[in-house]
Design a protein around this motif. Structure first.
Motif, PDB file in Angstrom:
ATOM      1  N   SER A   2       0.855  -1.190   0.000  1.00 33.38           N
ATOM      2  CA  SER A   2       0.000   0.000   0.000  1.00 33.38           C
ATOM      3  C   SER A   2       0.885   1.232   0.000  1.00 33.38           C
ATOM      4  O   SER A   2       1.805   1.348   0.802  1.00 33.38           O
ATOM      5  N   ASP A 107      -3.936  -3.433 -14.434  1.00 32.42           N
ATOM      6  CA  ASP A 107      -4.221  -3.568 -13.004  1.00 32.42           C
ATOM      7  C   ASP A 107      -5.548  -2.930 -12.622  1.00 32.42           C
ATOM      8  O   ASP A 107      -5.950  -3.002 -11.467  1.00 32.42           O
ATOM      9  N   GLY A 108      -6.222  -2.321 -13.593  1.00 30.46           N
ATOM     10  CA  GLY A 108      -7.509  -1.713 -13.310  1.00 30.46           C
ATOM     11  C   GLY A 108      -7.996  -0.888 -14.473  1.00 30.46           C
ATOM     12  O   GLY A 108      -7.318  -0.751 -15.500  1.00 30.46           O
ATOM     13  N   GLN A 122     -10.221   6.494  -6.069  1.00 28.35           N
ATOM     14  CA  GLN A 122     -10.063   5.330  -6.947  1.00 28.35           C
ATOM     15  C   GLN A 122      -8.581   5.011  -7.139  1.00 28.35           C
ATOM     16  O   GLN A 122      -8.170   3.851  -7.059  1.00 28.35           O
ATOM     17  N   ARG A 125      -7.167   3.477  -4.016  1.00 28.97           N
ATOM     18  CA  ARG A 125      -7.562   2.064  -3.894  1.00 28.97           C
ATOM     19  C   ARG A 125      -6.639   1.169  -4.733  1.00 28.97           C
ATOM     20  O   ARG A 125      -6.244   0.086  -4.291  1.00 28.97           O
ATOM     21  N   VAL A 126      -6.272   1.620  -5.925  1.00 30.66           N
ATOM     22  CA  VAL A 126      -5.333   0.863  -6.757  1.00 30.66           C
ATOM     23  C   VAL A 126      -3.975   0.789  -6.060  1.00 30.66           C
ATOM     24  O   VAL A 126      -3.342  -0.269  -6.009  1.00 30.66           O
ATOM     25  N   ASN A 128      -3.453   0.782  -3.034  1.00 31.08           N
ATOM     26  CA  ASN A 128      -3.607  -0.129  -1.888  1.00 31.08           C
ATOM     27  C   ASN A 128      -3.591  -1.589  -2.316  1.00 31.08           C
ATOM     28  O   ASN A 128      -3.679  -2.478  -1.483  1.00 31.08           O
ATOM     29  N   GLU A 130      -5.820  -2.909  -4.652  1.00 27.82           N
ATOM     30  CA  GLU A 130      -7.113  -3.354  -5.153  1.00 27.82           C
ATOM     31  C   GLU A 130      -7.125  -3.340  -6.668  1.00 27.82           C
ATOM     32  O   GLU A 130      -6.599  -2.426  -7.296  1.00 27.82           O
ATOM     33  N   ARG A 131      -7.700  -4.372  -7.248  1.00 23.55           N
ATOM     34  CA  ARG A 131      -7.937  -4.395  -8.688  1.00 23.55           C
ATOM     35  C   ARG A 131      -9.251  -3.672  -8.922  1.00 23.55           C
ATOM     36  O   ARG A 131     -10.295  -4.136  -8.474  1.00 23.55           O
ATOM     37  N   LEU A 132      -9.196  -2.564  -9.591  1.00 21.05           N
ATOM     38  CA  LEU A 132     -10.358  -1.699  -9.740  1.00 21.05           C
ATOM     39  C   LEU A 132     -10.883  -1.774 -11.168  1.00 21.05           C
ATOM     40  O   LEU A 132     -10.144  -1.530 -12.104  1.00 21.05           O
TER      41      LEU A 132
END
Length: 136
Positions: A2, A107-108, A122, A125-126, A128, A130-132
């Motif tokens: 992260s 990755d998103g 958003q 979050r990526v 961090n 996360e796959r967004l």
């Protein structure tokens, strides 16, 4: 892994100057300190090679000369840059487009037009991990 938005090194690859300004402003208002923009894949990679590290590429898919898919392929093969996250930021939000973006290994995905109140979150979050996959 992260990375706080304030500490992340982000390169926006966007050929539209207005879209570039909006995205950079939203990132900076969200707390990003190291965000840069380039208008082509080649200039983005050349610039990235000069930085100590790059955490995230935000890339438009549809650009002249080389596309976001070309950037993904080049970064994934690049010895120093291959660990960077790569997120497509594009208006091509049809179901088959997002599927293709996912299959290629991005990755998103964040759809345009950007939502001002959500964009920095958003991106965080990526960062961090996360796959967004945000479409409208």
């Amino acid at each position: 892994m992260s990375i706080p938005l304030a500490n992340a090194t982000i390169i926006l690859v966007e050929d539209d100057p207005n879209a570039q300004l909006v995205a950079l402003d939203l990132l900076r208002m969200g707390g990003a300190n190291r965000c840069y923009s380039r208008r082509s894949v080649d200039s983005a990679i050349a610039f990235a090679e000069k930085l100590p590290r790059v955490d995230l590429f935000l890339v438009d898919i549809n650009m002249p000369q080389k596309s976001g898919f070309d950037l993904l392929a080049e970064v994934r093969q690049h010895e120093r840059l291959q660990g960077a996250l790569i997120v497509a930021v594009t208006a091509g939000t049809l179901e088959h487009d997002t599927g293709r973006i996912r299959e290629f290994g991005f990755d998103g995905f964040i759809s345009k037009p950007l939502r001002a109140a959500e964009f920095a979150n958003q991106v965080q979050r990526v960062l961090n991990g996360e796959r967004l996959w945000e479409t409208r």
